[in-house]
Design an enzyme around this catalytic site. Structure first.
Site: not given
Length: 654
Positions: A551, A566
């Site tokens: 992620h 992110h």
């Protein structure tokens, strides 16, 4: 369709068939070879002599399999140093597969009658052939399962390859139980009370060995290794390093100890099942029913695990599976000669096994980040090498116990269901049920008391690692305290304009719902409400931080800017579902190169925020200025942030 698609499909299929042959070989060796040793190798008129020889052979097997554990790290190091025009792994997959297959077939023979004419010479020759076979099998094993990262840099494609392989290995490992006794008896001249004869066992072994060798050759011919300096291993794996990691990482040690008892108990009971059908039920052909059920259930379990783990949680799933396993073993233990109850108990015992295995595997994987946070360094390869060692140790112990049990119960050369006494059956059941159930219960207790790592705690660990990443890129003092493998770029004076890595609407960092980002604890930067799922490198630099959950990614530019990208908030909970990455740690990427993709509906379906956050984690060394206002729609070609090196910060970067 993409022109490379036929090659990709061929590669997946070849690898899946390779996994099929690989696990068919392993099932025959680890579970059913003992049936041949105990029931057919020594059949003289002197029962005490036969039992003693069976004991010697099983002791040799157990000792050699434990010794092979010490050799495994050396095998891995040898493969790492391999560099041929055919690749690093394929020579060992093919060579190890073919040689071990030939030697396995040889072990299903009396070695030219030495077992009768010179039994102790037989033991010496047997030991030599067995250890050579086991070493070459290990070369094949390590090389085969190490190939996945070399076959693609695309994490999505790796997942597909791994799924194909899991299906192939599950079918290969279980289908042996489905076909073994019908085929052994078909090729046998003498049925011997349903146990078959030497001829039947040898022909069956030759067939399995041929399948294993041919599928290994297929892997060599129809798969492709991608060469890259990124995969070059600069360090050698040592057994003492593995032990060091175990001692220091308490969660890894806890799950390893729990699984050690589990895998030993499971392997032991599984190894006895054919003996039960042959010598207690007196119906060895019925074992095919169990083998067929296990094949179907095993494949279903591979696909069902993500569904259950996502809704129930790993710890609850583990306890539920372990409870069903123990109940199944108890039903099996008291089933007597009822085939229906035997099948019910055996299947209830088997169904949870793939689930428990996957829970353990995921927990061991999560312990990589736990150890990284606790110890300050990432030991991924060492950590992941522990599980196969535990399986091999459990298998070695199980082989030794099977030998002792069959001798104690009278289930050795020439025995049939009619010759086994009630006392022999009782002794056999102690070994088959009491010992494995006790081991499994100990494993459950260790898990309950010691294993604290779950999805929630792992998410917090990853979040903390994200907060600390990039802090080392502040200056000479920090760099001096950090062990590095290569020289890092120096912070350079000048301005750098950074485009957004993903298209969408600009959001002020202070407005995101994650307090750590909003308060600037993870550096200054900006956020994007994405309109596209493709993430691109905003500058030329090196991938310096990767996460197993895919992620996020940490980049360091060639002039020293440490940038964390992110995707989403709390998306670590998805454990990589919906994310595809196109990079490896240490890889140098160019500006505009695609780094990753994410499937926005997956994030939203999980009830999570899909906001992409971009922060300069060493922002203390720079002056940052937003070039666009919040609410503006931007593409990956639009510069969003200007980063200027502070004159007073004359610092080196890790």
């Amino acid at each position: 369709m993409d022109k490379q698609e036929p090659h990709v499909v061929r590669s997946r299929l070849a690898y899946s068939l390779g996994a099929f042959g690989h696990d068919a070989f392993f099932a025959l060796l680890s579970t059913y070879f003992m049936m041949y040793v105990t029931g057919h190798l020594f059949t003289s008129s002197d029962k005490h002599f036969d039992n003693r020889m069976v004991g010697y052979v099983t002791l040799i097997i157990m000792i050699l399999r434990i010794v092979e554990l010490l050799i495994d790290p050396l095998i891995g190091n040898a493969i790492d140093r391999t560099n041929t025009k055919w690749g690093k792994f394929k020579p060992w997959v093919v060579g190890g597969g073919v040689i071990s297959a030939v030697l396995l077939a040889a072990l299903f023979t009396p070695l030219g009658g030495l077992n009768v004419s010179s039994p102790y010479l037989y033991l010496v020759v047997f030991a030599i052939i067995y250890i050579i076979m086991d070493i070459f099998y290990s070369f094949n094993d390590v090389g085969f399962w190490s190939m996945i990262p070399a076959m693609s840099f695309d994490s999505h494609e790796r997942d597909k390859i791994a799924t194909f392989a899991r299906v192939g290995s599950t079918i290969g490992g279980q289908i042996i139980g489905f076909v073994i006794m019908p085929m052994v008896l078909f090729f046998s001249i003498n049925q011997n009370g349903g146990t078959g004869d030497d001829r039947g066992w040898f022909i069956f072994a030759v067939i399995v060995a041929a399948v294993s060798a041919i599928t290994a050759i297929g892997v060599g011919m129809f798969t492709h290794e991608q060469k890259s300096l990124l995969r070059e291993n600069k360090e050698q794996t040592k057994l003492k390093d593995i032990l060091h990691i175990l001692i220091k990482n308490d969660q890894l040690l806890a799950i390893a100890m729990s699984y050690l008892f589990f895998t030993t108990g499971q392997t032991l009971l599984n190894s006895f099942e054919l003996y039960y059908f042959t010598y207690v039920l007196g119906n060895s052909k019925a074992f095919s029913i169990l083998g067929g059920l296990n094949t179907v259930v095993g494949v279903i379990s591979v696909f069902a695990f993500p569904l259950f783990s996502g809704k129930i949680g790993r710890h609850k799933l583990f306890y539920g599976a372990a409870t069903i396993e123990v109940i199944g073993a108890l039903i099996f233990a008291f089933a007597g000669k009822s085939l229906a109850l035997v099948l019910l108990g055996a299947e209830l015992f088997f169904i949870p096994q793939p689930i428990i295995f996957l829970v353990v595997l995921m927990t061991i994987t999560d312990s990589v980040e736990y150890g990284q946070l606790k110890l300050g360094h990432r030991d991924e390869s060492l950590t992941l090498s522990i599980r196969p060692l535990l399986d091999k140790f459990g298998g070695a112990v199980a082989n030794g116990v099977v030998g002792m049990a069959t001798v104690a119960a009278g289930m050795t050369g020439g025995a049939t269901a009619a010759t086994i006494s009630a006392h022999g059956v009782s002794v056999f059941k102690i070994y088959m049920f009491l010992i494995p159930i006790s081991l499994i219960i100990v494993g459950i207790i260790i898990f309950a008391i010691k294993v604290k790592l779950d999805e929630g705690s792992h998410a917090k660990i990853v979040a903390e690692l994200e907060q600390t990443w990039g802090k080392q890129f502040k200056g000479n003092e920090a760099a001096a305290d950090t062990a590095v493998e290569e020289a890092a770029p120096q912070l350079q004076l000048g301005e750098t304009e950074i485009p957004t890595p993903v298209a969408g609407k600009v959001v002020n960092l202070s407005d995101v719902s994650d307090p750590a980002f909003a308060e600037g604890k993870m550096g200054e930067g900006f956020a994007i409400k994405p309109t596209d799922g493709k993430v691109y490198a905003p500058f030329a630099g090196t991938v310096r931080a990767t996460f197993s959950t895919r992620h996020a990614v940490g980049l360091v530019s060639d002039n020293g800017i440490a940038l964390l990208i992110h995707v989403g908030i709390d998306t670590v909970k998805l454990h990589g579902t919906g994310f595809v990455t196109y990079f490896n740690k240490g890889q140098h990427v160019e500006k505009g190169q695609e780094l990753m993709e994410f499937w926005d509906p997956t994030i939203k379906k999980a009830g999570l925020d899909d906001t992409v956050i971009v922060t300069v984690t060493n922002s203390e060394s720079f002056d940052l200025k937003m070039l666009v206002k919040a609410g503006a729609e931007v593409t990956t070609k639009d510069n969003v942030l200007k980063v200027t090196k502070k004159d007073s910060a004359n610092e080196a970067v890790d």
